[in-house]
Write an enzyme that holds these catalytic residues in place. Structure first.
Site, mmCIF file in Angstrom:
data_model
loop_
_atom_site.group_PDB
_atom_site.id
_atom_site.type_symbol
_atom_site.label_atom_id
_atom_site.label_comp_id
_atom_site.label_asym_id
_atom_site.label_seq_id
_atom_site.Cartn_x
_atom_site.Cartn_y
_atom_site.Cartn_z
ATOM 1 N N ASP A 196 -1.478 9.291 0.063
ATOM 2 C CA ASP A 196 -2.215 8.735 1.191
ATOM 3 C C ASP A 196 -1.649 9.319 2.490
ATOM 4 O OD1 ASP A 196 -3.882 7.162 2.630
ATOM 5 O OD2 ASP A 196 -3.009 5.239 2.036
ATOM 6 N N ASP A 197 -2.482 9.962 3.277
ATOM 7 C CA ASP A 197 -2.054 10.507 4.582
ATOM 8 C C ASP A 197 -0.992 11.594 4.500
ATOM 9 O OD1 ASP A 197 -3.667 8.470 5.496
ATOM 10 O OD2 ASP A 197 -2.232 7.636 6.922
ATOM 11 N N CYS A 213 -9.475 7.512 5.121
ATOM 12 C CA CYS A 213 -9.305 7.062 3.729
ATOM 13 C C CYS A 213 -10.582 6.671 3.007
ATOM 14 C CB CYS A 213 -8.383 5.852 3.671
ATOM 15 S SG CYS A 213 -6.803 6.099 4.424
ATOM 16 N N LYS A 215 -3.828 2.140 -4.713
ATOM 17 C CA LYS A 215 -4.738 1.781 -3.628
ATOM 18 C C LYS A 215 -6.204 1.994 -4.018
ATOM 19 C CE LYS A 215 -6.022 3.756 0.842
ATOM 20 N NZ LYS A 215 -5.531 4.150 2.159
ATOM 21 N N HIS A 271 -9.315 0.470 -1.684
ATOM 22 C CA HIS A 271 -9.911 0.643 -0.354
ATOM 23 C C HIS A 271 -11.404 0.989 -0.366
ATOM 24 C CE1 HIS A 271 -8.745 1.796 4.064
ATOM 25 N NE2 HIS A 271 -9.394 0.648 3.956
ATOM 26 N N HIS A 320 1.545 6.384 3.610
ATOM 27 C CA HIS A 320 0.910 5.678 4.726
ATOM 28 C C HIS A 320 1.961 4.863 5.481
ATOM 29 C CE1 HIS A 320 -2.121 3.402 6.917
ATOM 30 N NE2 HIS A 320 -3.070 4.114 6.344
ATOM 31 N N ASP A 340 -5.494 12.222 0.313
ATOM 32 C CA ASP A 340 -6.878 11.871 0.672
ATOM 33 C C ASP A 340 -7.370 12.581 1.942
ATOM 34 O OD1 ASP A 340 -5.229 10.318 2.280
ATOM 35 O OD2 ASP A 340 -6.321 8.450 1.978
ATOM 36 N N HIS A 341 -6.422 12.963 2.796
ATOM 37 C CA HIS A 341 -6.745 13.754 3.993
ATOM 38 C C HIS A 341 -5.434 14.142 4.643
ATOM 39 C CE1 HIS A 341 -5.808 10.049 5.946
ATOM 40 N NE2 HIS A 341 -6.777 9.435 5.284
ATOM 41 N N LYS A 359 -5.375 13.531 10.582
ATOM 42 C CA LYS A 359 -6.177 12.381 10.160
ATOM 43 C C LYS A 359 -7.100 11.898 11.281
ATOM 44 C CE LYS A 359 -5.682 7.605 8.617
ATOM 45 N NZ LYS A 359 -4.771 6.575 8.116
#
Ligand SMILES: *[C@@H]1O[C@H](CO)[C@@H](O)[C@H](O)[C@H]1NC(C)=O
Ligand SMILES: *[C@@H]1O[C@H](CO)[C@@H](O)[C@H](O)[C@H]1NC(C)=O
Length: 588
Positions: A39-40, A79, A141, A143, A297, A349-350, A374
Site C-alpha cells: 500500500d502506497d 487506493c 486490506k 477498501h 501506509h 497499489d500506486h 499518490k
C-alpha cells in the site's frame, strides 16, 4: 490367480501413469497464485528497483528469481479505484468507483459508514478462480466498501466477490489508527456500562409498571430522571467514541469483528499467521491468496523489532518490516514444497505519498526518478509501481520487461491461466500478460493506457505498435502548492484535486516521450519534436474511440460517500462497540 495378478499390475500401472500425468499437468495448468500488494509503496523504495540504502532482500530475491516489470502501471493513483481496477481488470470509470466531486478525499471509500462499494455485478479474478476450483482468500486490506443499508448487511464483503476466506481490515490503515490502543480499560468499562444500562432499563420498566398499577408511589419526575441519567451515560460513552479509530480501524475474520479498535502494530503479525496457515491448509488444492499488506501506509505502525532498523527513519523501518513479512510468506511457500507450483506476484497499489510528513520529516515513500506521487493522476510517480512475477521453471529468472503493463492485466492473465473465458458483456481493459512474460511476444498489447483522476481523463500513454517510443500526453495536471513544491502539500489530506481551479488544463497538451525523458521534465513542442502534431492527433483519435466505449454507471463514491453512523460495524451492542477476540501471542 495369475490373471488376477496381471490385472492388478495393469491397474496399478495405469494408476501410476495417471498419477504422473496428473501431477505433471498440475503445475502448468493449475498453479497456486499468490498476489502480494503493498500500500502506497514507491517504485524507488525497493533494492531491485534501484534503492541502495533501504534493505529489501526478500523482494530483491523475488526479482532475481522472477521477471521485473519496470513499466507497470496502476489504473489510478489512489487506493480504492486502483484496487477495484486490479480486481476487475477494468478502469474505475467503468465500474463507477469514482467521484465527480472535486474533493479528492471522495476519490476513495472514506469510512466504513458509507454505502458505496464495488458493484456486485462486477467479476473479480477471485470469483473466476473460485469457479474453477480454487480455494480463495483475501488477507489484509479490502477498501472496497462494506455495508449498504444496515450495520451488518456486509453487502460489499469480500465473500461476495469470490473470496472464500477473509481476514483483515475492511477499511484501510490511516492516521487515526494509532496510537495503538490498549483498550483493556475501555473493554472493562464497556462491559460494566452495558450492565449499568441493563439495570437502568429494568429499573425504569419496573418502576413504570409499578407506578401505573399504583403499587409504588414515586413521582414521575424520579423515573424521568433515571431515564435521563441513562441517556447521559450512553451519550457520554458514545461521544468518547467519536474518534474514527473506534469505527474504522477494525479487524474482521469472515463476518465477525475480531478487534474494535484494532491494535495496529499487531495486525500485520496476525495477518502473517493467517496467510501462512491458509497456505498450509490448502497445500493440496490449488489456491489463490491475495495478501494485501497494510504496509507501507501511514501512520507506519512498526513493531519494536524494526523500529530504528533502517537508514530512512520511520518510513524505512516500515518498508523493511514489510520485506520481512514478504520473506515469511515466501518461506511458507517453500516449506510446503509449493515453490515451483506457485505464481508469485508483487506490486503496490500506486506510487508513494509525497506529501506525508511527521513533524518536518517526509515519511511518504520515494518514487525514484519519476515525477509526482499518490493522488496525482497522470504524473508517472503516482502510477508507475514495482511489478514482479515469479513462476520457477515456466518464466525466465532475472528477466526485465520494460514494456507497458498494467495492474489490470492480472485479471485477464489469471482468467486465461485457468482456461476460463473473459465476460463478453463488458469491456476488459487489462491484457493477458503470459505471452509477454514467456517471451512469445516482445511488444506490449497496451497500445494506449488512459490515466484518470476520478472520472476525469488527465493523460494518455501511447506505445505505437511499430516503435519503442512511449509518448505521454497530458491534458490536465494538478497545480503543485505551495509554489515550487513537488506535490499538493496545501491541499486537503495532501492529495491533489482532479478538477477546478487547482488544476491546469493544457491546450495544446503537454507531450513527453518517456523512453527519452522518463522524468517528464522537458515538454516537447512542435519546434523541437517533428512528430508533435502527429502524436497529438493520433492520441486524440484514440481518446474519442475510448470514450465511445464508456457507458454511464452509478458512481459509487459521489453520493454514497457520506458517513452514516448506522452503517458502522459494531462489535457488541451499539453504541457499546468494543472487542478484542485475539488471544494468542503474536511476535515476529
Ligand atoms: C531509498 O528509499 C528512501 C525511502 O523512501 C529514500 O529516502 C531514498 O532516497 C532512496 N534511495 C535511493 C538511492 O533510491
Ligand atoms: C451493473 O449494474 C449497473 C447498475 O444497474 C449497470 O449500470 C452496469 O452496467 C452493470 N455492470 C455490468 C458489468 O453488468
Amino acid at each position: 490367480m495369475m490373471e488376477h495378478w496381471d490385472s492388478l499390475i495393469i491397474l496399478s500401472l495405469f494408476g501410476l501413469l495417471f498419477k504422473i500425468c496428473g501431477s505433471m499437468a498440475v503445475p502448468e495448468s493449475r498453479p497456486n497464485v499468490l498476489l502480494i500488494m503493498a500500500d502506497d509503496l514507491g517504485i524507488g523504495d525497493l533494492g531491485c528497483f534501484g534503492n541502495v540504502t533501504l534493505r529489501t532482500p526478500n523482494i530483491d530475491s523475488l526479482c532475481k528469481e522472477g521477471i521485473k516489470l519496470t513499466q507497470h502501471i496502476s489504473a489510478e493513483s489512489l487506493c480504492t479505484p486502483s484496487r477495484s481496477a486490479f480486481l476487475t481488470g477494468r478502469y474505475p470509470v467503468r465500474t463507477g468507483m469514482v467521484s465527480r466531486n472535486g474533493i479528492r478525499s471522495h476519490g476513495i471509500i472514506n469510512s466504513l459508514g458509507v454505502s458505496g462499494g464495488l458493484p456486485r455485478n462486477e467479476t473479480t479474478f477471485a470469483a473466476t478462480l473460485k469457479k474453477y476450483g480454487y480455494r480463495t482468500a483475501l488477507i489484509g486490506k479490502w477498501h472496497q466498501g462494506l455495508n449498504c443499508k444496515y450495520r451488518n448487511d456486509h453487502c460489499h464483503h469480500p465473500k461476495h466477490y469470490g473470496f472464500d476466506y477473509f481476514y483483515g481490515m475492511p477499511f484501510t490503515l490511516f492516521y487515526s489508527c494509532v496510537p495503538d490502543p490498549s483498550c483493556d480499560t475501555e473493554l472493562a468499562i464497556a462491559k460494566k456500562l452495558w450492565l449499568c444500562m441493563e439495570l437502568i432499563i429494568i429499573a425504569v420498566l419496573t418502576l413504570t409498571v409499578g407506578k401505573l398499577t399504583h403499587l409504588v408511589s414515586i413521582p414521575w419526575l424520579f423515573i424521568i430522571c433515571i431515564i435521563l441519567f441513562g441517556f447521559l451515560l450512553a451519550f457520554s460513552w458514545f461521544c468518547s467514541f467519536q474518534n474514527d479509530m473506534y469505527w474504522d480501524c477494525i479487524l474482521m475474520r469472515q463476518h465477525e469483528i475480531t478487534e474494535q479498535p484494532m491494535k495496529a502494530e499487531r495486525a500485520s503479525l496476525i495477518m502473517l499467521k493467517e496467510a501462512v496457515s491458509f497456505i498450509e491448509r490448502n497445500q493440496d488444492k490449488p489456491f489463490l491468496l491475495f495478501y494485501s499488506l497494510l504496509h507501507v501506509h501511514t501512520p507506519l505502525p512498526t513493531t519494536n523489532e524494526f523500529v530504528g532498523s533502517s537508514k530512512h527513519s520511520f518510513y524505512g523501518d516500515f518498508v523493511e518490516e514489510m520485506d520481512f513479512l514478504v520473506g515469511k510468506i515466501l518461506d511458507a511457500i517453500d516449506e510446503n514444497g509449493l515453490k515451483n507450483n506457485t505464481i508469485v506476484y508483487f506490486t503496490s497499489d500506486h506510487g508513494g505519498h509525497l506529501e506525508v510528513m511527521r513533524g518536518r520529516l517526509h515519511i511518504g515513500g520515494y518514487n525514484g526518478i519519476y515525477k509526482g506521487g499518490k493522488g496525482m493522476a497522470g504524473w508517472e510517480g503516482g502510477i508507475r509501481v514495482p511489478g514482479i512475477v515469479r513462476w520457477p521453471g515456466i518464466l525466465p529468472a532475472g528477466k526485465v520487461i520494460e514494456e507497458p503493463t498494467s495492474l489490470m492485466d492480472i485479471y485477464p492473465t489469471l482468467t486465461a491461466l485457468v482456461g476460463a473465458t473473459l465476460p463478453q458483456d463488458r469491456v476488459i481493459d487489462g491484457r493477458d500478460l503470459m505471452p509477454l512474460l514467456k517471451g512469445d511476444v516482445q511488444h506490449s498489447e497496451h497500445e494506449f493506457l488512459y490515466h484518470y483522476c476520478g472520472p476525469f481523463l488527465h493523460a494518455v500513454r501511447w506505445h505505437p505498435r511499430n516503435s519503442d517510443a512511449v509518448w505521454k500526453v497530458h491534458y490536465v495536471t494538478p497545480i503543485f502548492q505551495p509554489t515550487g513544491a513537488i506535490g499538493c502539500h496545501d491541499a486537503l489530506y495532501g492529495i491533489c484535486p482532479c478538477e477546478g481551479e487547482n488544476v491546469t488544463h493544457h491546450d495544446p497538451p503537454l507531450l513527453f516521450e518517456l523512453s527519452r525523458d522518463p522524468s517528464e521534465s522537458k515538454p516537447l513542442s512542435p519546434d523541437n519534436e517533428p512528430s508533435y502534431d502527429t502524436v497529438i492527433k493520433r492520441v486524440k483519435k484514440a481518446v474519442k474511440k475510448h470514450q465511445k466505449t464508456l457507458t454511464p454507471v452509478p458512481e459509487q463514491l459521489t453520493l454514497y460517500n457520506k458517513d452514516h453512523i448506522w452503517l458502522k460495524p459494531c462489535c457488541g451492542v451499539f453504541p457499546f462497540c468494543l472487542c478484542d477476540k485475539e488471544t494468542g501471542k503474536f511476535t515476529l
